[in-house]
Structure formats: structure tokens, C-alpha cells
Design a protein around this motif. Sequence first.
Motif, PDB file in Angstrom:
ATOM      1  N   LEU A  15      -1.585  -0.315  -1.634  1.00 53.24           N
ATOM      2  CA  LEU A  15      -1.628  -1.753  -1.900  1.00 53.24           C
ATOM      3  C   LEU A  15      -0.294  -2.396  -1.539  1.00 53.24           C
ATOM      4  O   LEU A  15       0.744  -1.730  -1.538  1.00 53.24           O
ATOM      5  CB  LEU A  15      -1.929  -2.001  -3.384  1.00 53.24           C
ATOM      6  N   PRO A  16      -0.288  -3.697  -1.256  1.00 51.19           N
ATOM      7  CA  PRO A  16       0.976  -4.402  -0.997  1.00 51.19           C
ATOM      8  C   PRO A  16       1.879  -4.348  -2.224  1.00 51.19           C
ATOM      9  O   PRO A  16       1.476  -4.735  -3.321  1.00 51.19           O
ATOM     10  CB  PRO A  16       0.521  -5.839  -0.705  1.00 51.19           C
ATOM     11  N   GLN A  17       3.093  -3.855  -2.040  1.00 49.69           N
ATOM     12  CA  GLN A  17       4.010  -3.715  -3.175  1.00 49.69           C
ATOM     13  C   GLN A  17       4.376  -5.065  -3.788  1.00 49.69           C
ATOM     14  O   GLN A  17       4.680  -5.156  -4.981  1.00 49.69           O
ATOM     15  CB  GLN A  17       5.276  -2.974  -2.729  1.00 49.69           C
ATOM     16  N   LYS A  18       4.348  -6.130  -2.994  1.00 48.62           N
ATOM     17  CA  LYS A  18       4.689  -7.456  -3.531  1.00 48.62           C
ATOM     18  C   LYS A  18       3.685  -7.903  -4.591  1.00 48.62           C
ATOM     19  O   LYS A  18       4.030  -8.664  -5.502  1.00 48.62           O
ATOM     20  CB  LYS A  18       4.773  -8.485  -2.407  1.00 48.62           C
ATOM     21  N   ILE A  19       2.444  -7.408  -4.496  1.00 48.18           N
ATOM     22  CA  ILE A  19       1.451  -7.720  -5.520  1.00 48.18           C
ATOM     23  C   ILE A  19       1.679  -6.856  -6.756  1.00 48.18           C
ATOM     24  O   ILE A  19       1.645  -7.336  -7.893  1.00 48.18           O
ATOM     25  CB  ILE A  19       0.022  -7.526  -4.982  1.00 48.18           C
ATOM     26  N   LEU A  20       1.941  -5.563  -6.542  1.00 46.94           N
ATOM     27  CA  LEU A  20       2.175  -4.659  -7.667  1.00 46.94           C
ATOM     28  C   LEU A  20       3.401  -5.060  -8.474  1.00 46.94           C
ATOM     29  O   LEU A  20       3.458  -4.843  -9.681  1.00 46.94           O
ATOM     30  CB  LEU A  20       2.343  -3.220  -7.162  1.00 46.94           C
ATOM     31  N   GLN A  21       4.400  -5.634  -7.801  1.00 48.10           N
ATOM     32  CA  GLN A  21       5.646  -5.995  -8.471  1.00 48.10           C
ATOM     33  C   GLN A  21       5.695  -7.473  -8.862  1.00 48.10           C
ATOM     34  O   GLN A  21       6.752  -7.971  -9.249  1.00 48.10           O
ATOM     35  CB  GLN A  21       6.840  -5.668  -7.560  1.00 48.10           C
ATOM     36  N   ARG A  22       4.579  -8.169  -8.772  1.00 52.60           N
ATOM     37  CA  ARG A  22       4.528  -9.588  -9.100  1.00 52.60           C
ATOM     38  C   ARG A  22       4.826  -9.803 -10.581  1.00 52.60           C
ATOM     39  O   ARG A  22       4.176  -9.217 -11.449  1.00 52.60           O
ATOM     40  CB  ARG A  22       3.149 -10.147  -8.762  1.00 52.60           C
ATOM     41  N   ALA A  23       5.828 -10.624 -10.863  1.00 55.27           N
ATOM     42  CA  ALA A  23       6.218 -10.865 -12.252  1.00 55.27           C
ATOM     43  C   ALA A  23       5.284 -11.859 -12.942  1.00 55.27           C
ATOM     44  O   ALA A  23       5.094 -11.802 -14.159  1.00 55.27           O
ATOM     45  CB  ALA A  23       7.660 -11.372 -12.309  1.00 55.27           C
ATOM     46  N   GLY A  24       4.711 -12.776 -12.175  1.00 61.26           N
ATOM     47  CA  GLY A  24       3.846 -13.786 -12.759  1.00 61.26           C
ATOM     48  C   GLY A  24       2.382 -13.356 -12.769  1.00 61.26           C
ATOM     49  O   GLY A  24       2.035 -12.226 -12.410  1.00 61.26           O
ATOM     50  N   LYS A  25       1.522 -14.269 -13.195  1.00 66.60           N
ATOM     51  CA  LYS A  25       0.106 -13.993 -13.274  1.00 66.60           C
ATOM     52  C   LYS A  25      -0.494 -13.870 -11.887  1.00 66.60           C
ATOM     53  O   LYS A  25      -0.179 -14.642 -10.978  1.00 66.60           O
ATOM     54  CB  LYS A  25      -0.602 -15.116 -14.050  1.00 66.60           C
ATOM     55  N   LEU A  26      -1.380 -12.885 -11.706  1.00 71.02           N
ATOM     56  CA  LEU A  26      -2.034 -12.682 -10.423  1.00 71.02           C
ATOM     57  C   LEU A  26      -3.159 -13.690 -10.224  1.00 71.02           C
ATOM     58  O   LEU A  26      -3.822 -14.099 -11.183  1.00 71.02           O
ATOM     59  CB  LEU A  26      -2.622 -11.271 -10.346  1.00 71.02           C
ATOM     60  N   THR A  27      -3.374 -14.079  -8.974  1.00 69.61           N
ATOM     61  CA  THR A  27      -4.540 -14.893  -8.659  1.00 69.61           C
ATOM     62  C   THR A  27      -5.777 -13.994  -8.681  1.00 69.61           C
ATOM     63  O   THR A  27      -5.682 -12.762  -8.695  1.00 69.61           O
ATOM     64  CB  THR A  27      -4.396 -15.516  -7.261  1.00 69.61           C
ATOM     65  N   ASP A  28      -6.951 -14.604  -8.677  1.00 68.60           N
ATOM     66  CA  ASP A  28      -8.190 -13.824  -8.645  1.00 68.60           C
ATOM     67  C   ASP A  28      -8.241 -12.947  -7.400  1.00 68.60           C
ATOM     68  O   ASP A  28      -8.703 -11.796  -7.448  1.00 68.60           O
ATOM     69  CB  ASP A  28      -9.407 -14.757  -8.672  1.00 68.60           C
ATOM     70  N   GLU A  29      -7.765 -13.488  -6.291  1.00 73.81           N
ATOM     71  CA  GLU A  29      -7.765 -12.716  -5.045  1.00 73.81           C
ATOM     72  C   GLU A  29      -6.824 -11.517  -5.141  1.00 73.81           C
ATOM     73  O   GLU A  29      -7.157 -10.407  -4.712  1.00 73.81           O
ATOM     74  CB  GLU A  29      -7.345 -13.611  -3.873  1.00 73.81           C
TER      75      GLU A  29
END
Length: 359
Positions: free
Chosen positions: A176-190
Motif C-alpha cells: 500500500l502507499p506509505q503516505k496513506i498508512l502514515q496519514r495523521a488525519g482521518k482517512l477519506t472513504d477512498e
Amino acid sequence: MRWIALKYLKPGYVLAQRVADERGRTLLAPGMTLSDSLIRRLQRVGVRAACVEARETEDVIVREMVDPKIKSQLMDVTFETMTELSSPVFRQRLKPTFLRKQFSPLLNEVVQQLREHNGAGEQLGSVYIADGELFHHSVNVTFYALTLGMQQGLTNAELVDLGLGALLHDIGKLRLPQKILQRAGKLTDEEFGTIKLHARYGYDILAKLQDVPTKSALIALQHHERLDGSGYPSGLTEAHIHPFSQMVAVVDVYEALTANRVYRKAFLPHDAMNILLSEKGVKLSAQHIDSLFESISIYPVGMTVRLSNGECAVVIQPSAYNNQYPVVRVIENERGEPIQPYELNLATTSDVHIVTCES
């Protein structure tokens, strides 16, 4: 000794346990005296807490249930294996891999040590850096899962299969994209939809390997399935979720809730316990939840806590029946000033309770 959060570390503290990198290799060894520069280094690499020597708790022994050398070896092999299997180069050459044979000696050693200590009861944590979060999470989940497996009477061969699947349950996250795994804020549905793909990615990787049992590979696929069909990726219900996957689902949730993450602070252990209890028999296996809380100390010896009266204390004796009421040693007043230590049994003190963990 006691565990203490990074923000409370001061020059002069002496490490009681090592700081390890994502492969389990030692960055800072026990016995090292922390300086301003070393504390800044810990901050840079993402260490969130350390186990240190302390005069007021010099009689408190923080035990690791698995020998650090064995844990380090398991970490290193897990890192190497997950990194290799998830790489595009590996997918292209598809070389024969004998994971069960490779991991069996280490997993058998872990099982033996857990049996000697009656499971992963007191303390799983060694200090680790943020970049190693996935690998340390995988190893800790494995220790918890093996403890449950032993309670369920699994054979050694079955425990190896369970341990192998638990170690590699999140391998799909490396695709998976590491920028998503390391996202500090809430994830979008996508973005959350992308996160969900790791379960199927992990299964696809493991199912192609000739000596990985199907029940081990299914752990990667099913550890986010829930008994009532509300999980992913397939919305399976209880009868269709393998017992090993149900076991790992419980310990995966608990370990994740009680660990600091880039997007949130750790839950208090008794709050994490209450979250699991709210899903008991509905989303998660009642049998495995009961077994988990019979076998672990939710406030392990050495944990530093803040009490509702503002005082700082260290757990010196786990609570009976794993509730939120351990015996603690109070070491600081509400202003953070050292005081003459005294012991307090929170089970018999109705007006004082734990409000936060500082380790």
C-alpha cells in the motif's frame, strides 16, 4: 525500573531495556545514560517511551516474556521475509520459499518460553522506533496469539501454523502507499478502501507459497472479518471465519488499541478492554476475548500512570481479574515533584483511579 514516555525523559536516566530498530537490531543498549543529544535522537527516530532505571522503583523488575535475543532474531527474519515477499522483484521471479521451515525453530522457541512464563502475561514491549511499527505489531500480535493458542490446547505444530499466519497477517500493507498508512488525519472513504486491500494482498502473497498452510494464509485474508458479517474484505460471518483468524482478530484489535499510532494516542488498557467487551460475541469471539484477559496484565508491572488526583505512580502489582485497579507506587505529587513513595491499592481506593498512561 519503569516505563516512561519520551516527553518525560531527562538527561541522566539510564536505559533498562534496549531500543531496537524495525529489524530488531539494537540502536541503544541497556545501561546507556541518556543525554540531551540521545533524547533528541530518540525523538527523531520516533521512539515514544523507554524503560529506565529509577531509584524509587529499583525493586520493580520488568520482565520480557521472550528472551530479547530470540525476539530480535524473530524481528529480523520477519522484516526480511515481509520486505522480500512484498517486493515487485519477488513477484516477478516467484522463487520457491520455505517459510514454515524457516520460522519453525524460532516459533517453537517462543512457545517454549511463553509456556515457562504462563503466556505473554506481564510485558511484551521493548522500545522500538516508529518506522518499525508494522513489524513490532506483527511480533506482539504473534505472542498474544500463541498465548491464546496454548490456552486452547493447540499442538506445537498447530501453534507454528498459527504463529506463522500471525507474524505475516499484515504483509499486504507493504503493497500500500506509505503516505496513506502514515496519514495523521482521518482517512477519506477512498483511502480507507485502499487500506482494506491489504487483507487480500496478503493472502495472495502467502497462498502462492508452497509450504504455507492454507489456515496460516487465511489469517492474512480474514483477520478483519467479524462474526456478524460487518468486516472485510468479504463480509464473512462466524461459521465461515477460520478459528485461527478469529483468534488473531481479537489480539490484533487489542494490540492496536493499546499502542500509540501516528493518527492517535494509545487507549488506556481498561478502555481498550471495554471496547473489546462491547464487541464480545457480536463482532469478536467471546471465548478468545475471555482467554485474552485471563492471560495478560492490562496494566503490566513497570507502567507509569497518572492518577485522578494528579499524582504520578508506577504499577508494581497487576490487578486481580485484570480490571483497572492494580497496586501502584506513587512517586510524584500533582506538581510533578518527587515525594516519599507510598503504595496504593486502587481496588480498595474508591476515589482514585487511573486517568492516563505515561509510558
